[in-house]
Design a protein around this motif. Structure first.
Motif, PDB file in Angstrom:
ATOM      1  N   ALA A  13      43.868  23.085  -1.900  1.00  0.00           N
ATOM      2  CA  ALA A  13      45.259  22.988  -1.429  1.00  0.00           C
ATOM      3  C   ALA A  13      45.346  23.295   0.064  1.00  0.00           C
ATOM      4  O   ALA A  13      46.057  22.613   0.812  1.00  0.00           O
ATOM      5  N   LEU A  14      44.619  24.312   0.517  1.00  0.00           N
ATOM      6  CA  LEU A  14      44.630  24.648   1.941  1.00  0.00           C
ATOM      7  C   LEU A  14      43.959  23.544   2.756  1.00  0.00           C
ATOM      8  O   LEU A  14      44.436  23.197   3.850  1.00  0.00           O
ATOM      9  N   ILE A  15      42.892  22.970   2.247  1.00  0.00           N
ATOM     10  CA  ILE A  15      42.234  21.851   2.940  1.00  0.00           C
ATOM     11  C   ILE A  15      43.218  20.695   3.103  1.00  0.00           C
ATOM     12  O   ILE A  15      43.324  20.109   4.185  1.00  0.00           O
ATOM     13  N   ASP A  16      43.953  20.365   2.035  1.00  0.00           N
ATOM     14  CA  ASP A  16      44.945  19.288   2.117  1.00  0.00           C
ATOM     15  C   ASP A  16      45.996  19.590   3.177  1.00  0.00           C
ATOM     16  O   ASP A  16      46.376  18.720   3.967  1.00  0.00           O
ATOM     17  N   LYS A  17      46.482  20.824   3.210  1.00  0.00           N
ATOM     18  CA  LYS A  17      47.497  21.222   4.190  1.00  0.00           C
ATOM     19  C   LYS A  17      46.958  21.099   5.610  1.00  0.00           C
ATOM     20  O   LYS A  17      47.631  20.552   6.504  1.00  0.00           O
ATOM     21  N   LEU A  18      45.746  21.587   5.827  1.00  0.00           N
ATOM     22  CA  LEU A  18      45.157  21.537   7.161  1.00  0.00           C
ATOM     23  C   LEU A  18      44.852  20.102   7.590  1.00  0.00           C
ATOM     24  O   LEU A  18      45.039  19.738   8.751  1.00  0.00           O
ATOM     25  N   ALA A  19      44.412  19.284   6.646  1.00  0.00           N
ATOM     26  CA  ALA A  19      44.124  17.881   6.965  1.00  0.00           C
ATOM     27  C   ALA A  19      45.409  17.138   7.335  1.00  0.00           C
ATOM     28  O   ALA A  19      45.393  16.285   8.232  1.00  0.00           O
ATOM     29  N   ALA A  20      46.518  17.468   6.683  1.00  0.00           N
ATOM     30  CA  ALA A  20      47.802  16.841   7.023  1.00  0.00           C
ATOM     31  C   ALA A  20      48.222  17.211   8.448  1.00  0.00           C
ATOM     32  O   ALA A  20      48.846  16.407   9.143  1.00  0.00           O
ATOM     33  N   GLN A  21      47.861  18.414   8.881  1.00  0.00           N
ATOM     34  CA  GLN A  21      48.224  18.882  10.221  1.00  0.00           C
ATOM     35  C   GLN A  21      47.248  18.411  11.303  1.00  0.00           C
ATOM     36  O   GLN A  21      47.647  18.139  12.425  1.00  0.00           O
ATOM     37  N   HIS A  22      45.950  18.351  10.965  1.00  0.00           N
ATOM     38  CA  HIS A  22      44.910  18.164  11.978  1.00  0.00           C
ATOM     39  C   HIS A  22      44.078  16.901  11.808  1.00  0.00           C
ATOM     40  O   HIS A  22      43.208  16.640  12.644  1.00  0.00           O
ATOM     41  N   CYS A  34      29.331  37.683  12.638  1.00  0.00           N
ATOM     42  CA  CYS A  34      30.757  38.006  12.585  1.00  0.00           C
ATOM     43  C   CYS A  34      31.484  37.377  11.412  1.00  0.00           C
ATOM     44  O   CYS A  34      32.359  37.986  10.824  1.00  0.00           O
ATOM     45  N   ASP A  35      31.168  36.147  11.087  1.00  0.00           N
ATOM     46  CA  ASP A  35      31.891  35.430  10.041  1.00  0.00           C
ATOM     47  C   ASP A  35      30.932  34.898   8.981  1.00  0.00           C
ATOM     48  O   ASP A  35      31.118  33.805   8.460  1.00  0.00           O
ATOM     49  N   GLY A  36      29.909  35.660   8.637  1.00  0.00           N
ATOM     50  CA  GLY A  36      28.858  35.189   7.753  1.00  0.00           C
ATOM     51  C   GLY A  36      29.313  34.711   6.391  1.00  0.00           C
ATOM     52  O   GLY A  36      28.718  33.825   5.804  1.00  0.00           O
ATOM     53  N   SER A  37      30.376  35.298   5.828  1.00  0.00           N
ATOM     54  CA  SER A  37      30.823  34.859   4.514  1.00  0.00           C
ATOM     55  C   SER A  37      32.013  33.918   4.601  1.00  0.00           C
ATOM     56  O   SER A  37      32.561  33.520   3.593  1.00  0.00           O
ATOM     57  N   SER A  38      32.408  33.560   5.821  1.00  0.00           N
ATOM     58  CA  SER A  38      33.559  32.687   6.022  1.00  0.00           C
ATOM     59  C   SER A  38      33.112  31.374   6.646  1.00  0.00           C
ATOM     60  O   SER A  38      32.684  31.356   7.802  1.00  0.00           O
ATOM     61  N   PRO A  39      33.193  30.294   5.893  1.00  0.00           N
ATOM     62  CA  PRO A  39      32.878  29.020   6.528  1.00  0.00           C
ATOM     63  C   PRO A  39      33.962  28.687   7.544  1.00  0.00           C
ATOM     64  O   PRO A  39      35.123  29.033   7.369  1.00  0.00           O
ATOM     65  N   MET A  40      33.573  28.059   8.605  1.00  0.00           N
ATOM     66  CA  MET A  40      34.504  27.687   9.661  1.00  0.00           C
ATOM     67  C   MET A  40      34.984  26.268   9.414  1.00  0.00           C
ATOM     68  O   MET A  40      34.186  25.386   9.111  1.00  0.00           O
ATOM     69  N   CYS A  41      36.286  26.053   9.564  1.00  0.00           N
ATOM     70  CA  CYS A  41      36.915  24.758   9.363  1.00  0.00           C
ATOM     71  C   CYS A  41      37.333  24.201  10.723  1.00  0.00           C
ATOM     72  O   CYS A  41      38.036  24.891  11.475  1.00  0.00           O
ATOM     73  N   TYR A  42      36.889  22.985  11.025  1.00  0.00           N
ATOM     74  CA  TYR A  42      37.164  22.351  12.313  1.00  0.00           C
ATOM     75  C   TYR A  42      37.716  20.946  12.092  1.00  0.00           C
ATOM     76  O   TYR A  42      37.439  20.319  11.058  1.00  0.00           O
ATOM     77  N   ASP A  53      20.977  21.927  11.006  1.00  0.00           N
ATOM     78  CA  ASP A  53      22.049  22.001  10.009  1.00  0.00           C
ATOM     79  C   ASP A  53      21.755  21.056   8.848  1.00  0.00           C
ATOM     80  O   ASP A  53      21.158  20.006   9.031  1.00  0.00           O
ATOM     81  N   VAL A  54      22.203  21.467   7.662  1.00  0.00           N
ATOM     82  CA  VAL A  54      22.025  20.687   6.443  1.00  0.00           C
ATOM     83  C   VAL A  54      23.406  20.415   5.864  1.00  0.00           C
ATOM     84  O   VAL A  54      24.222  21.330   5.744  1.00  0.00           O
ATOM     85  N   GLN A  55      23.676  19.156   5.514  1.00  0.00           N
ATOM     86  CA  GLN A  55      24.937  18.857   4.836  1.00  0.00           C
ATOM     87  C   GLN A  55      24.738  19.092   3.342  1.00  0.00           C
ATOM     88  O   GLN A  55      23.938  18.430   2.701  1.00  0.00           O
ATOM     89  N   LEU A  56      25.508  20.058   2.807  1.00  0.00           N
ATOM     90  CA  LEU A  56      25.404  20.387   1.382  1.00  0.00           C
ATOM     91  C   LEU A  56      26.183  19.413   0.511  1.00  0.00           C
ATOM     92  O   LEU A  56      25.862  19.233  -0.653  1.00  0.00           O
ATOM     93  N   GLY A  57      27.253  18.869   1.037  1.00  0.00           N
ATOM     94  CA  GLY A  57      28.128  17.995   0.258  1.00  0.00           C
ATOM     95  C   GLY A  57      29.469  17.914   0.943  1.00  0.00           C
ATOM     96  O   GLY A  57      29.558  18.075   2.168  1.00  0.00           O
ATOM     97  N   GLU A  58      30.505  17.687   0.141  1.00  0.00           N
ATOM     98  CA  GLU A  58      31.869  17.613   0.651  1.00  0.00           C
ATOM     99  C   GLU A  58      32.790  18.425  -0.239  1.00  0.00           C
ATOM    100  O   GLU A  58      32.550  18.525  -1.445  1.00  0.00           O
ATOM    101  N   ILE A  59      33.827  18.973   0.372  1.00  0.00           N
ATOM    102  CA  ILE A  59      34.905  19.615  -0.381  1.00  0.00           C
ATOM    103  C   ILE A  59      36.217  19.057   0.133  1.00  0.00           C
ATOM    104  O   ILE A  59      36.441  19.011   1.346  1.00  0.00           O
ATOM    105  N   GLY A  60      37.032  18.574  -0.759  1.00  0.00           N
ATOM    106  CA  GLY A  60      38.315  18.010  -0.360  1.00  0.00           C
ATOM    107  C   GLY A  60      38.168  16.867   0.634  1.00  0.00           C
ATOM    108  O   GLY A  60      39.018  16.681   1.490  1.00  0.00           O
ATOM    109  N   GLY A  61      37.072  16.121   0.550  1.00  0.00           N
ATOM    110  CA  GLY A  61      36.823  15.019   1.470  1.00  0.00           C
ATOM    111  C   GLY A  61      36.238  15.431   2.806  1.00  0.00           C
ATOM    112  O   GLY A  61      35.991  14.585   3.660  1.00  0.00           O
ATOM    113  N   ALA A  62      36.012  16.716   3.008  1.00  0.00           N
ATOM    114  CA  ALA A  62      35.478  17.220   4.278  1.00  0.00           C
ATOM    115  C   ALA A  62      33.995  17.546   4.119  1.00  0.00           C
ATOM    116  O   ALA A  62      33.619  18.281   3.202  1.00  0.00           O
TER     117      ALA A  62
END
Length: 125
Positions: A13-22, A34-42, A53-62
């Motif tokens: 749901a948050l991914i959908d909201k952020l994608a609508a904005q950005h 600093c943010d080891g357990s927090s993935p960064m969303c760009y 870097d390795v692409q693991l897959g996609e979540i919410g189309g990202a």
């Protein structure tokens, strides 16, 4: 094939909201101090991924990337991206929302791991 990365309904749901904005998004899990357990969303393309870097897959189309050292450490686990209250990483898009993405994990079961290991061998991981 069992996915290496999934997301909870709250995260989707948050991914959908952020994608609508950005617009289209991407994630990167660095494992930094600093943010080891927090993935960064760009916004997609705002973070340059490279050979380390390795692409693991996609979540919410990202697309979801992880640094190779973190991949080696976590390759036996499925990453489950969730959302909790709090501030996100300073440069992560969810920061102003009062929420942050959080990585949880679970070990793959033996049958899942056998399937994944075969696919990794095929891909040269």
């Amino acid at each position: 094939m069992v996915p290496r990365v999934t997301a909870t309904p709250a995260a989707l749901a948050l991914i959908d909201k952020l994608a609508a904005q950005h617009g289209p998004l991407m994630f990167h899990q660095s494992g930094g101090c600093c943010d080891g357990s927090s993935p960064m969303c760009y916004p997609r393309g705002e973070f340059l991924v490279g050979d380390s870097d390795v692409q693991l897959g996609e979540i919410g189309g990202a697309p979801f990337y992880i640094s190779r050292p973190q991949f080696e450490y976590w390759k036996h686990t499925q990453l489950i991206i969730d959302v909790v209250e709090g501030r996100g990483g300073m440069f992560s898009l969810e920061n102003p929302e009062g929420l942050r993405f959080l990585t949880r994990s679970r070990l793959f079961e033996d049958a899942e791991w056998a399937e994944i290991a075969a696919e990794d061998a095929r891909l040269g991981r």
